[in-house]
Design an enzyme around this catalytic site. Structure first.
Site, PDB file in Angstrom:
ATOM      1  N   ASP A 101      43.278  35.959  27.089  1.00 23.54           N
ATOM      2  CA  ASP A 101      43.277  37.371  28.057  1.00 23.54           C
ATOM      3  C   ASP A 101      43.029  36.831  29.462  1.00 23.54           C
ATOM      4  O   ASP A 101      42.877  35.606  29.731  1.00 23.54           O
ATOM      5  CB  ASP A 101      41.687  37.960  27.776  1.00 23.54           C
ATOM      6  CG  ASP A 101      42.246  38.800  26.547  1.00 23.54           C
ATOM      7  OD1 ASP A 101      42.960  38.872  25.673  1.00 23.54           O
ATOM      8  OD2 ASP A 101      40.998  39.858  26.278  1.00 23.54           O
ATOM      9  N   HIS A 145      47.322  44.054  29.094  1.00 20.46           N
ATOM     10  CA  HIS A 145      45.763  43.899  29.538  1.00 20.46           C
ATOM     11  C   HIS A 145      45.297  44.707  30.429  1.00 20.46           C
ATOM     12  O   HIS A 145      44.286  44.432  30.936  1.00 20.46           O
ATOM     13  CB  HIS A 145      45.254  42.462  29.389  1.00 20.46           C
ATOM     14  CG  HIS A 145      43.658  42.343  29.067  1.00 20.46           C
ATOM     15  ND1 HIS A 145      42.990  42.901  28.205  1.00 20.46           N
ATOM     16  CD2 HIS A 145      42.906  41.398  30.023  1.00 20.46           C
ATOM     17  CE1 HIS A 145      41.876  42.734  28.305  1.00 20.46           C
ATOM     18  NE2 HIS A 145      41.615  41.634  29.125  1.00 20.46           N
ATOM     19  N   HIS A 174      41.858  45.285  35.028  1.00 17.32           N
ATOM     20  CA  HIS A 174      40.550  45.069  33.885  1.00 17.32           C
ATOM     21  C   HIS A 174      39.449  46.039  34.433  1.00 17.32           C
ATOM     22  O   HIS A 174      38.508  45.637  34.338  1.00 17.32           O
ATOM     23  CB  HIS A 174      40.333  43.525  34.463  1.00 17.32           C
ATOM     24  CG  HIS A 174      39.666  43.065  33.007  1.00 17.32           C
ATOM     25  ND1 HIS A 174      38.557  43.218  32.822  1.00 17.32           N
ATOM     26  CD2 HIS A 174      40.304  42.257  32.285  1.00 17.32           C
ATOM     27  CE1 HIS A 174      37.817  42.535  31.730  1.00 17.32           C
ATOM     28  NE2 HIS A 174      39.372  41.963  31.227  1.00 17.32           N
ATOM     29  N   HIS A 231      40.389  32.728  26.630  1.00 14.28           N
ATOM     30  CA  HIS A 231      40.852  33.268  27.929  1.00 14.28           C
ATOM     31  C   HIS A 231      41.537  32.129  28.786  1.00 14.28           C
ATOM     32  O   HIS A 231      41.021  30.881  28.812  1.00 14.28           O
ATOM     33  CB  HIS A 231      39.603  33.445  28.966  1.00 14.28           C
ATOM     34  CG  HIS A 231      38.895  34.847  28.244  1.00 14.28           C
ATOM     35  ND1 HIS A 231      38.134  34.999  27.171  1.00 14.28           N
ATOM     36  CD2 HIS A 231      38.755  36.178  28.657  1.00 14.28           C
ATOM     37  CE1 HIS A 231      37.735  35.939  27.022  1.00 14.28           C
ATOM     38  NE2 HIS A 231      38.254  36.867  27.869  1.00 14.28           N
TER      39      HIS A 231
END
Length: 214
Positions: free
Chosen positions: A38, A88, A92, A182
């Site tokens: 991510d 994604h 964010h 990540h």
């Protein structure tokens, strides 16, 4: 920084494109795992790609649109190396707290950036923080997106140490698991350092690796 997320094993395998020709109990025995990253792309993404290539593994990268805009060549590289690139959001946010127009922007702007640098429109959306409710699901579906969460979270974003990241993943992986790691959002050197040990151990256990559709 993730809060929570879980998918049934059979649903995970289906999202990964693994054919479920057997009954659910049999499908759950398939030794398939998905490694996901991510918040990239970032300066750590090439390091992650190097480790993946070393072990012959492809992963799914859930990328933040503004980071794609800042590092377009890295998104292209991720895709050219045979990995899946998915959505994604743009910046964010917690998607549960957005208006319909804001939600659409977060998803559509990211789609445009990813498609511009891979030639492919993402089919999946990973909501930041794993924050999902009925409205998020409905809005995602209206945009043609499947919600993609995870089942194994070593909390690598908190930088608990290389050994902790590795051990948390290996201690919780089961057939059909989706592992959350990540490659962006901060210092990811511990994640990079842990990745090789994770992949080596999973291969030794007989696992194969799957990605979301490219």
């Amino acid at each position: 920084m993730p809060r929570a997320g879980a998918l049934a094993v059979t649903a995970v395998l289906g999202l990964l494109g693994v054919t479920l020709s057997a009954a659910p109990a049999a499908a759950a025995s398939k030794k398939v795992v998905s490694i996901t990253f991510d918040d990239g792309p970032s300066l750590y993404t090439p390091q992650v790609l190097k480790v993946l290539a070393q072990y012959g593994v492809h992963a799914t990268f859930f990328e933040v649109g503004q980071n794609v805009a800042a590092h377009p060549s890295l998104t292209s590289l991720v895709y050219r190396r045979g990995n899946s690139v998915q959505n994604h959001s743009w910046s964010h946010p917690d998607l549960r707290h957005l208006s319909a127009a804001q939600f659409q922007y977060q998803v559509s702007a990211t789609d445009r950036q990813i498609q511009a640098h891979t030639g492919h429109r993402p089919c999946c959306l990973r909501p930041p923080y794993g924050a999902v409710d009925a409205t998020v699901r409905d809005r995602a579906a209206a945009l043609g997106k499947k919600i993609a969460l995870w089942t194994v979270d070593p909390r690598d974003w908190s930088r608990p140490g290389t050994a902790a990241i590795r051990d948390r993943v290996l201690g919780h992986v089961r057939p059909g698991s989706v592992v959350l790691l990540h490659d962006g959002g901060g210092d990811r050197s511990q994640t990079v350092a842990a990745l090789g040990g994770i992949l080596k151990a999973l291969k030794a256990r007989g696992y194969t690796f799957a990605t979301w559709a490219r």
